[in-house]
Enzyme design. Structure first.
Site, PDB file in Angstrom:
ATOM      1  N   HIS A 132      45.706  47.304  51.328  1.00 48.75           N
ATOM      2  CA  HIS A 132      45.689  46.195  52.294  1.00 48.75           C
ATOM      3  C   HIS A 132      45.357  46.681  53.701  1.00 48.75           C
ATOM      4  O   HIS A 132      46.270  46.870  54.511  1.00 48.75           O
ATOM      5  CB  HIS A 132      47.080  45.559  52.352  1.00 48.75           C
ATOM      6  CG  HIS A 132      47.522  44.904  51.100  1.00 48.75           C
ATOM      7  ND1 HIS A 132      47.247  43.597  50.789  1.00 48.75           N
ATOM      8  CD2 HIS A 132      48.236  45.386  50.058  1.00 48.75           C
ATOM      9  CE1 HIS A 132      47.763  43.290  49.625  1.00 48.75           C
ATOM     10  NE2 HIS A 132      48.373  44.359  49.149  1.00 48.75           N
TER      11      HIS A 132
ATOM     12  N   CYS B   9      43.451  44.040  46.948  1.00 47.22           N
ATOM     13  CA  CYS B   9      44.598  44.003  46.035  1.00 47.22           C
ATOM     14  C   CYS B   9      44.440  42.880  45.004  1.00 47.22           C
ATOM     15  O   CYS B   9      43.626  43.010  44.103  1.00 47.22           O
ATOM     16  CB  CYS B   9      45.887  43.907  46.843  1.00 47.22           C
ATOM     17  SG  CYS B   9      47.292  44.564  45.953  1.00 47.22           S
TER      18      CYS B   9
ATOM     19  N   GLU C 223      44.338  44.878  55.944  1.00 49.58           N
ATOM     20  CA  GLU C 223      44.634  43.743  56.838  1.00 49.58           C
ATOM     21  C   GLU C 223      46.045  43.788  57.410  1.00 49.58           C
ATOM     22  O   GLU C 223      46.350  43.047  58.329  1.00 49.58           O
ATOM     23  CB  GLU C 223      44.383  42.407  56.109  1.00 49.58           C
ATOM     24  CG  GLU C 223      45.387  42.028  55.020  1.00 49.58           C
ATOM     25  CD  GLU C 223      45.129  42.694  53.674  1.00 49.58           C
ATOM     26  OE1 GLU C 223      44.301  43.626  53.596  1.00 49.58           O
ATOM     27  OE2 GLU C 223      45.791  42.290  52.692  1.00 49.58           O
TER      28      GLU C 223
HETATM   29  N1  GLN Z   1      49.734  42.931  46.919  1.00 54.65           N
HETATM   30  C1  GLN Z   1      49.036  42.392  45.952  1.00 54.65           C
HETATM   31  O1  GLN Z   1      48.024  41.708  46.155  1.00 54.65           O
HETATM   32  C2  GLN Z   1      49.618  42.583  44.581  1.00 54.65           C
HETATM   33  C3  GLN Z   1      48.751  42.105  43.455  1.00 54.65           C
HETATM   34  C4  GLN Z   1      49.602  41.631  42.299  1.00 54.65           C
HETATM   35  N2  GLN Z   1      50.342  42.724  41.702  1.00 54.65           N
HETATM   36  C5  GLN Z   1      48.729  40.949  41.254  1.00 54.65           C
HETATM   37  O2  GLN Z   1      48.634  41.382  40.165  1.00 54.65           O
HETATM   38  O3  GLN Z   1      48.142  39.940  41.562  1.00 54.65           O
END
Ligand code: GLN
Length: 233
Positions: A212, A91, A214
């Site tokens: 994710h 992410c 994790e």
């Molecule tokens: N759950 C996440 O890691 C979201 C990422 C977040 N929207 C970002 O731009 O950093």
């Protein structure tokens, strides 16, 4: 001072670092530990120098970028990436591994957020919508052939949780797509056209997912990463 999130050395298992500046680094430490890896929470250049591979967690990419620069970790991470260190980003971690961000946030002086880079791709942040559009689904995921037959005949799908995740807008040569979402699998707000969207990639020793693993108890993405560190994948 003893690092409380480190585990004791055991045998020849690789030392997996998790960048622990912001975000859900504890969950990544737990996943790697469950797989028997030695782990260390990385907050200092000396801790980074000792690791065999690094996980960049989910969280907020702008915050991790700023903190990495002020903790003097950003350039050492770039150097280790250039030298071939395996890195997995989930992410926000995927965003930080991208060479380009489609829609970078600007700080108060107009300076765009930075990434560590390494994967020849452009990512779009928050591509699937805001927090309330968070969603989960089962995903076909390439590269997990080692797990075939454990729960049946083939490779079981990966249960993926998306929380304000990015998608990969475009990739360069040498970037392998491991998973993508069809428009029908996305929240309605994200289906701007009929294109499938890339949500997991590998480029050499770098691995990135929009989602994710994790937080779900899905360990095979981390297992793939540990195999990459050992040179087995
Ligand atoms: N759950 C996440 O890691 C979201 C990422 C977040 N929207 C970002 O731009 O950093």
């Amino acid at each position: 001072m003893q690092n409380p999130l480190s585990t004791a050395p055991s045998g020849d298992s690789p030392l997996v670092g998790v960048l622990a500046l912001q975000g859900d680094f504890r969950e990544h430490l737990h996943s790697a530990q469950t797989l028997g890896a030695r782990t260390v929470a990385v907050r200092r250049p000396s801790e980074l120098a000792a690791v065999d591979g690094l996980i960049i967690p989910g969280g907020e990419s702008t915050a991790i970028d700023k903190l990495a620069r002020s903790f003097e970790l950003a350039d050492p991470i770039r150097e280790r990436i250039a030298a071939g260190m395996p890195v997995y980003g989930s992410c926000a971690g995927m965003i930080l591994l991208a060479d380009r961000i489609q829609d970078p946030t600007l700080d108060l002086s107009g300076h765009p957020q930075e990434t560590f880079g390494g994967i020849d791709m452009t990512v779009r942040r928050n591509a699937f919508g805001r927090q309330r559009e968070s969603f989960e689904l089962d995903l076909d995921f390439g590269g997990l052939e080692f797990s075939a037959g454990r729960d049946g005949d083939g490779v079981a799908p990966v249960h993926a949780v998306f929380i304000r995740g990015p998608w990969v807008e475009s990739i360069g040569d040498g970037v392998e797509v491991l998973a993508q979402l069809e428009p029908a699998e996305m929240p309605a707000a994200a289906t701007v056209d009929s294109r499938a969207r890339i949500v997991a990639v590998r480029s050499g020793n770098l691995l990135a997912t929009s989602f994710h693993p994790e937080v779900t108890g899905e360990l095979r993405v981390h297992e793939l990463f540990i195999r990459m560190i050992k040179g087995e994948a």
